[in-house]
Scaffold this motif. Sequence first.
Motif, mmCIF file in Angstrom:
data_model
loop_
_atom_site.group_PDB
_atom_site.id
_atom_site.type_symbol
_atom_site.label_atom_id
_atom_site.label_comp_id
_atom_site.label_asym_id
_atom_site.label_seq_id
_atom_site.Cartn_x
_atom_site.Cartn_y
_atom_site.Cartn_z
ATOM 1 N N ARG A 127 -1.783 -4.759 -16.388
ATOM 2 C CA ARG A 127 -2.335 -3.679 -15.330
ATOM 3 C C ARG A 127 -3.238 -4.447 -14.482
ATOM 4 N NH1 ARG A 127 -5.511 1.003 -18.480
ATOM 5 N NH2 ARG A 127 -3.430 0.928 -19.549
ATOM 6 N N VAL A 128 -3.232 -4.137 -13.341
ATOM 7 C CA VAL A 128 -4.376 -4.767 -12.284
ATOM 8 C C VAL A 128 -5.474 -3.426 -11.616
ATOM 9 C CG1 VAL A 128 -2.808 -6.645 -11.394
ATOM 10 C CG2 VAL A 128 -2.855 -4.506 -10.275
ATOM 11 N N ARG A 129 -5.220 -2.536 -12.538
ATOM 12 C CA ARG A 129 -6.267 -1.292 -11.752
ATOM 13 C C ARG A 129 -6.092 -0.442 -13.187
ATOM 14 N NH1 ARG A 129 -1.718 -0.811 -8.926
ATOM 15 N NH2 ARG A 129 -2.759 -1.983 -7.279
ATOM 16 N N ASP A 130 -7.173 0.321 -13.333
ATOM 17 C CA ASP A 130 -7.233 1.230 -14.363
ATOM 18 C C ASP A 130 -7.352 2.950 -14.043
ATOM 19 O OD1 ASP A 130 -7.725 -0.523 -16.619
ATOM 20 O OD2 ASP A 130 -9.461 -0.895 -15.820
ATOM 21 N N ALA A 131 -7.263 3.012 -12.756
ATOM 22 C CA ALA A 131 -7.043 4.450 -12.174
ATOM 23 C C ALA A 131 -6.350 4.187 -10.911
ATOM 24 C CB ALA A 131 -8.319 4.841 -11.884
ATOM 25 N N LEU A 132 -5.446 5.532 -10.558
ATOM 26 C CA LEU A 132 -4.597 5.591 -9.564
ATOM 27 C C LEU A 132 -5.152 6.663 -8.698
ATOM 28 C CD1 LEU A 132 -1.327 5.141 -11.599
ATOM 29 C CD2 LEU A 132 -2.583 3.437 -10.696
ATOM 30 N N PRO A 133 -4.965 6.383 -7.448
ATOM 31 C CA PRO A 133 -5.176 7.657 -6.320
ATOM 32 C C PRO A 133 -3.930 8.514 -6.465
ATOM 33 C CG PRO A 133 -5.383 5.567 -5.179
ATOM 34 C CD PRO A 133 -4.676 5.199 -6.611
ATOM 35 N N VAL A 134 -4.436 9.834 -6.784
ATOM 36 C CA VAL A 134 -3.243 10.898 -6.916
ATOM 37 C C VAL A 134 -3.372 11.818 -5.656
ATOM 38 C CG1 VAL A 134 -4.699 11.885 -8.635
ATOM 39 C CG2 VAL A 134 -2.029 12.322 -8.605
ATOM 40 N N ALA A 135 -1.983 11.971 -5.129
ATOM 41 C CA ALA A 135 -1.950 13.031 -4.233
ATOM 42 C C ALA A 135 -1.623 14.247 -4.688
ATOM 43 C CB ALA A 135 -0.824 12.806 -3.289
ATOM 44 N N TRP A 136 -1.893 15.627 -4.182
ATOM 45 C CA TRP A 136 -1.328 16.805 -4.475
ATOM 46 C C TRP A 136 -0.461 17.331 -3.671
ATOM 47 C CZ3 TRP A 136 -1.272 19.893 -8.402
ATOM 48 C CH2 TRP A 136 -1.360 21.215 -8.505
ATOM 49 N N THR A 137 0.657 18.288 -3.765
ATOM 50 C CA THR A 137 1.629 18.793 -2.976
ATOM 51 C C THR A 137 1.137 20.387 -2.874
ATOM 52 O OG1 THR A 137 3.349 17.320 -3.775
ATOM 53 C CG2 THR A 137 3.883 19.311 -2.660
ATOM 54 N N LEU A 138 1.061 20.382 -1.498
ATOM 55 C CA LEU A 138 0.932 21.962 -0.992
ATOM 56 C C LEU A 138 2.328 22.309 -0.691
ATOM 57 C CD1 LEU A 138 -2.274 21.070 1.331
ATOM 58 C CD2 LEU A 138 -2.173 22.336 -0.855
ATOM 59 N N ALA A 139 2.711 23.306 -1.429
ATOM 60 C CA ALA A 139 4.178 24.030 -1.099
ATOM 61 C C ALA A 139 4.042 25.476 -1.713
ATOM 62 C CB ALA A 139 4.944 23.051 -2.175
#
Length: 369
Positions: A127-139
């Motif tokens: 791994r090169v990072r420990d956390a990931l930006p995470v989107a949410w879907t509006l649906a």
Amino acid sequence: MIQNIEVILADVPTIRPHKLSVATMNTQTLVLVRVVCADGVEGWGEATTIGGLNYGEESPESIKVNIDTHIAPLLIGMEASQVAKAMAKIRKIIQGNRFAKCAIETALLDAQARRLGIPLSELLGGRVRDALPVAWTLASGYTAKDIAEAETMLEKRRHRIFKLKIGARPLAEDVKHVLAIKKALGDAVSVRVDVNQAWSELEAVQGIAALEAGGVDLIEQPVRAENMAAMARLAQRYAVSIMADEALHGPQDALAFANASAADVFAVKITQSGGLIPAAQVATVAQLSGVSLYGGTMLEGGIGTAASAHLFSTFADLSAGTELFGPLLLTEEVLQTPLVYKDFMLHVPTGPGLGVDIDMDKLARLRRK
Ligand SMILES: O=C(O)C[C@H]1C=CC(=O)O1
Ligand SMILES: [Mn+2]
């Protein structure tokens, strides 16, 4: 030695109807694969898809039948620690069935990483990072509801990237819906759309112009997956990022898309790619070609989401972020300890293997009898 392979289907209601141009989801069918090895080590994988056969060409039921009948018998008795050998055999003998192959490969890699006492990410290159930006879907299907939902997510510091599902309604209505949401949420928030292949090229030309002018950041799979030439024309015509999703069925498609300059961004999905290793190859093709990366989902539960997170944590570039929110769309958690979503990020598990464990009592209650 690989001793037993079990496929479990579990129907879990969603927290609200999730409306895509191809399906409205009220439940998600988790497809879980458990591999038991003779040394007592177990591995888990996931082959969850969306909307039965509305989204992809494998259904939860076909995945189970094909693993039980055709794939598992080829693997039983093979050396469990030789994952590449096992997968080479399956990829040679079994055509297609990418979701099934992904679940099997994930389970074997999970078991091997547990055996070695390391997180799966470290088996995938590190791994090169420990956390990931995470989107949410509006649906939800409703503008005001979507805005309220986004505001709650911002307040909770859970998401600040929002993907809107469009393409089911007339173009002008969809554009109005998206621009109203963008205007309400403001410039600090990234608003993107996923058309799920619904537009003709002409609709795409008109729709993208309006969305780009309104400040939308990214346009996902606006036209049919097969129409690579249209994707290339759209990617070259507009400054706003055009992303390929359904069009990518593994490294070969990624290479064709990169060669044709047919997308600015690739949505990498481990299931659509046919497994963690082919998904890593899709990412490599992107990076060699100057295509940006986005970590996609098939709205899997905790197992598939953790597996994806381990892989995406190894990508040098992940500039478009991820959408690994699958477990948050479900009313039931199947993990003993849920994944950690905090400060707009998903934290990549740190324990051996996937770093998450199934709650077997919970799964026993949820599984299809
Ligand atoms: O991207 C897709 O096409 C499928 C999926 C991912 C997020 C979401 O809401 O739907
Ligand atoms: Mn998509």
